[in-house]
Design a protein around this motif. Structure first.
Motif, short mmCIF file in Angstrom:
data_model
loop_
_atom_site.label_atom_id
_atom_site.label_comp_id
_atom_site.label_asym_id
_atom_site.label_seq_id
_atom_site.Cartn_x
_atom_site.Cartn_y
_atom_site.Cartn_z
N ALA A 107 72.11 70.02 68.37
CA ALA A 107 72.86 68.76 68.14
C ALA A 107 74.40 68.99 68.39
CB ALA A 107 72.42 68.21 66.86
N TYR A 108 75.10 68.14 68.95
CA TYR A 108 76.41 68.37 69.09
C TYR A 108 77.10 67.96 67.97
CZ TYR A 108 81.29 67.51 70.93
OH TYR A 108 82.40 67.62 71.10
N ASP A 109 76.70 66.77 67.35
CA ASP A 109 77.36 65.79 66.27
C ASP A 109 76.69 66.66 65.01
OD1 ASP A 109 77.96 64.12 64.39
OD2 ASP A 109 77.71 62.48 65.73
N GLU A 110 77.73 66.98 63.99
CA GLU A 110 77.13 67.71 62.82
C GLU A 110 76.46 66.65 61.66
OE1 GLU A 110 81.75 67.26 62.20
OE2 GLU A 110 80.27 67.49 63.98
N HIS A 111 76.65 65.29 61.97
CA HIS A 111 76.20 64.27 60.95
C HIS A 111 74.39 64.40 61.43
CE1 HIS A 111 80.18 62.62 61.74
NE2 HIS A 111 79.98 62.48 60.63
#
Lengths: 43, 544, 161
Positions: B495-499
């Motif tokens: 996943a790119y987004d850390e959320h």
């Protein structure tokens, strides 16, 4: 790693703009074809 | 580890590829018939009685057998690898596979004997040999059994890993399998309750309008059953192959859930021009079909943005310069990216099909096969080819026979589908050329059709060549004496987004509840009405 | 909630607006303007519908004048032909087509018009068209109905007044 090197995926936005214009053009041409062929219920 | 899973996967993929080989063989012949080259008299010698018998083989083997066998096999691989857990009851999955194969043989024999030339829609009151229908049921039931094996494995994993989010590859695969299980209740009801007793002569008549409605209950989610495995690869694997990351993992999860909830209660949009369905129900299904536009658009953005991350990681710059930095030399990647490009046109055509009265322009014209060759024939099939370009080496332990041939295969498939898709769309839209028809000998054929018929035929021939390139590569790989130097692993995108995704995107209960409610609302009253007033008057006909 | 990138948020809003516009365009053209799909007309018994009987127009399919410039065309489909095979009307006529089948499913489409219907045994399909041009139109079967399917068609001849 590559984090936050570019905030907005600019290329993606550009491609999506083209995509949406293509949707409008192709769907629109089918819609206009339909309109040009007249009504189908008794007036 | 995974020896049994690999074996099961290999069997499914092998049957799928044999089916596509036979089914695909008829494709170029159909397009040659369009331009007046009728090879079916030659085929009579090997027992193919008519264009329509060939068309039945083409449709059943490609759209039902190639897809279903590939998908179940692919999921046997993806679910166990993604969860890093072996099947809890591999025997159950073996029973499923054997049931599917028995069903396939049982359905294939009547087709080959020209006792079931009813195309893959088998609309009653056209009546085929009962074993054709029973075979189809067994293929579906076998795939259900394989699905149960997946769910048991998932439940066991869940117990061992409380609080851990289901990896997206496993989640997408499982959702697709559940979608299939719910969707096929329609065609199972049609076959078991209506068609099979009638085909055995146990009941006199059948209601063709009601049968159509059950068929399309399954018929539309069927296309998402084909498409979502490609999405599993586009979301879960391709970003990794491109050198990138999945741009928005939570939205990718949401997309799978939305397809589960929205795929089924939309089937009446295949029946817009049916006489026996009221306007309100057609329009409601039209509205629900339009809501599927959202997950489709979410996918377009998310997948392209994930590839953009890859292209930029690989050194690409500028507004679109990163596109050239994508791994176009990797046949697995190139095939799937080309599949996506064709899906742009397939998707826009689908939006047109779902637009209520626009069906008056395109319903049952060559536009429709033009459309689904860009979707299931390209977005899905070319993606599956791309997957096989890493999965077959992985399973066989042998390197791909020839990467260059694989690249040429992907590009020729792309070119062939572009030509054929364009030709068929224009023929349908402008001239109303009917689908599934021996156009080359039709009394009403017009000279104005010729340029596009020729374009479609050229596309069909290119596709035939592309198919041969694919099979030479598969056979070359399996028969090769070389061994892989380094083991191949399933590409898994990070996943790119850390959320992290919120918990409701890993919870089956609300989504299954929404799915059931939408089906009951969209189908309950109209189906109840049609069943209560069933018109069981049509005797069967053999018209071939 | 899900974290969504700002550019993607704008894109989602545009997408939803676009599909809403399409929806309104479709709704207006069908329910207001009158380019409507076939809707339930009547149900029949496919085993007896072709038998001539009082009040059964499908027993004697053909063109019936119902007013000045207004016609009803009753068309029976069967493998692999339509009855009648030919219809002649003067230019400017408004014709309502009633089509059913006495055997398997068929299709009925008049090329270059919006008349396009699925023909299902037991149901009557109905749509209307006004012929504003003196020329010929083909009506063709677009649903696979057996090995002779490609021969199943008819002709509408629109004559000068």
């Amino acid at each position: 790693m590559e984090k936050k090197k570019y905030k907005v995926p600019q290329g993606t936005v550009a491609i999506m703009i083209i995509f949406i214009l293509l949707i409008i053009a192709l769907w629109g041409s089918a819609y206009l074809t339909m309109l040009s062929r007249g009504v189908t219920i008794t007036p | 580890m995974f020896a049994r899973e690999n074996k099961l996967t290999a069997w499914h993929l092998g049957v799928a590829m044999i089916a596509l080989f036979i089914g695909g063989f008829f494709g170029p012949l159909q397009k040659l018939e369009y331009v007046g080259v009728n090879l079916y008299s030659t085929l009579n010698k090997i027992g193919i009685a008519s264009y329509y018998q060939g068309l039945t083989l083409h449709a059943v083997l490609n759209a039902l057998v190639w897809t279903t066998f590939f998908i179940v096999g692919f999921f046997t691989f993806t679910i166990t690898r993604s969860l890093n857990k072996e099947l809890t009851m591999p025997k159950l999955n073996a029973v499923g596979l054997i049931t599917m194969i028995i069903g396939l043989i049982m359905a294939a024999i009547p087709i080959l004997m020209n006792l079931a030339t009813v195309l893959f829609t088998f609309y009653p009151p056209m009546k085929a040999n009962p074993f054709f229908y029973i075979g189809l049921v067994l293929v579906v039931v076998g795939s259900w059994i394989c699905g149960w094996g997946f769910y048991l494995t998932y439940f066991a994993w869940r117990k061992e890993n409380p609080g851990v989010q289901t990896p997206i590859i496993a989640l997408g695969s499982l959702i697709t399998m559940v979608l299939w299980q719910i969707a096929t209740l329609g065609v199972a009801t049609e076959l078991l309750v209506m068609v099979i007793p009638w085909s055995f002569g146990l009941v006199e008549g059948i209601d063709p309008q009601l049968a159509r409605t059950f068929f399309w209950f399954t018929g539309h989610p069927l296309v998402y059953f084909w498409l979502l495995p490609a999405y599993v690869s586009w979301y879960g694997m391709m970003p990794k192959q491109a050198g990138g990351k999945l741009f928005s993992e939570p939205l990718a999860r949401l997309v799978f859930w939305l397809f589960l909830a929205l795929s089924v209660p939309v089937g009446l949009h295949h029946q817009y021009l049916d006489p026996g369905v009221p306007a309100g129900w057609k329009f409601l299904h039209g509205l629900l079909t339009y809501s599927l536009f959202l997950p489709s658009m979410l996918t377009a953005f998310n997948v392209v943005a994930s590839l953009e991350i890859g292209g930029r990681n690989n050194g690409g710059t500028g507004l679109l310069g990163w596109v050239r930095a994508l791994p176009w030399g990797d046949p697995s990647y190139a095939a799937q990216n080309l599949a996506m490009i064709l899906f742009v046109f397939g998707g826009i055509g689908g939006l047109t099909n779902s637009s209520y009265n626009l069906n008056l322009v395109i319903h049952n014209t060559s536009w429709v096969p033009g459309h689904f060759h860009l979707t299931v024939g390209s977005a899905v099939t070319l993606t599956f080819f791309g997957i096989l370009y890493w999965l077959v080496p992985k399973l066989s332990g042998k390197p791909l026979w020839n990467r260059k041939v694989a690249l040429v295969q992907a590009w020729t498939w792309f070119a062939g589908m572009l030509l054929m898709g364009n030709g068929l769309h224009i023929l349908g839209l402008n001239f109303g050329v009917p689908r599934r028809t021996m156009v080359g000998v039709a009394a009403y054929a017009s000279d104005a059709w010729n340029p596009m018929l020729i374009e479609a035929a050229i596309g069909g021939i290119i596709l035939g060549i592309s198919g041969l390139l694919f099979y030479s590569n598969m056979i070359g790989t399996v028969l090769s004496k070389k061994r892989l130097e380094a083991p191949i692993e399933m590409p898994v995108a990070e996943a790119y987004d850390e959320h992290p995704a919120p918990a409701w995107l890993d919870n089956w209960k609300p989504w299954l509840a929404i799915t059931v409610v939408l089906i009951v609302v969209a189908y309950g009253p109209i189906l109840f009405d049609m069943i209560a007033n069933a018109n069981m008057t049509s005797p069967g006909f053999k018209v071939w | 909630m899900i974290h969504v990138d700002r550019s993607e948020k704008i894109y989602i809003i545009i997408s939803v607006a676009l599909i809403a516009v399409f929806f309104v365009a479709v709704a207006v053209s069908s329910f207001v303007y009158g380019i409507q799909v076939p809707l339930p007309e009547s149900r029949v018994d496919p085993r007896t519908i072709a038998t001539p009987a009082p009040g059964n127009f499908f027993g004697e399919p053909g063109l019936y004048e119902v007013g000045p410039g207004k016609y009803n065309a009753y068309i029976m489909s069967q493998i692999w032909s339509f009855t009648p095979r030919e219809i002649t009307v003067p230019v400017g006529s408004t014709v309502t087509f009633y089509v059913t089948s006495k055997d398997v499913q068929h299709g009925f489409r008049i090329n270059e018009t919006n008349v396009n219907m699925q023909i299902v045994p037991g149901e009557v399909s109905k749509l209307t068209v006004t012929f504003d041009e003196a020329r010929e139109y083909d009506y063709i079967c677009h649903e696979y109905c057996g090995v002779g399917h490609q021969t199943m068609a008819g002709k509408i001849i629109v004559t000068e007044q």
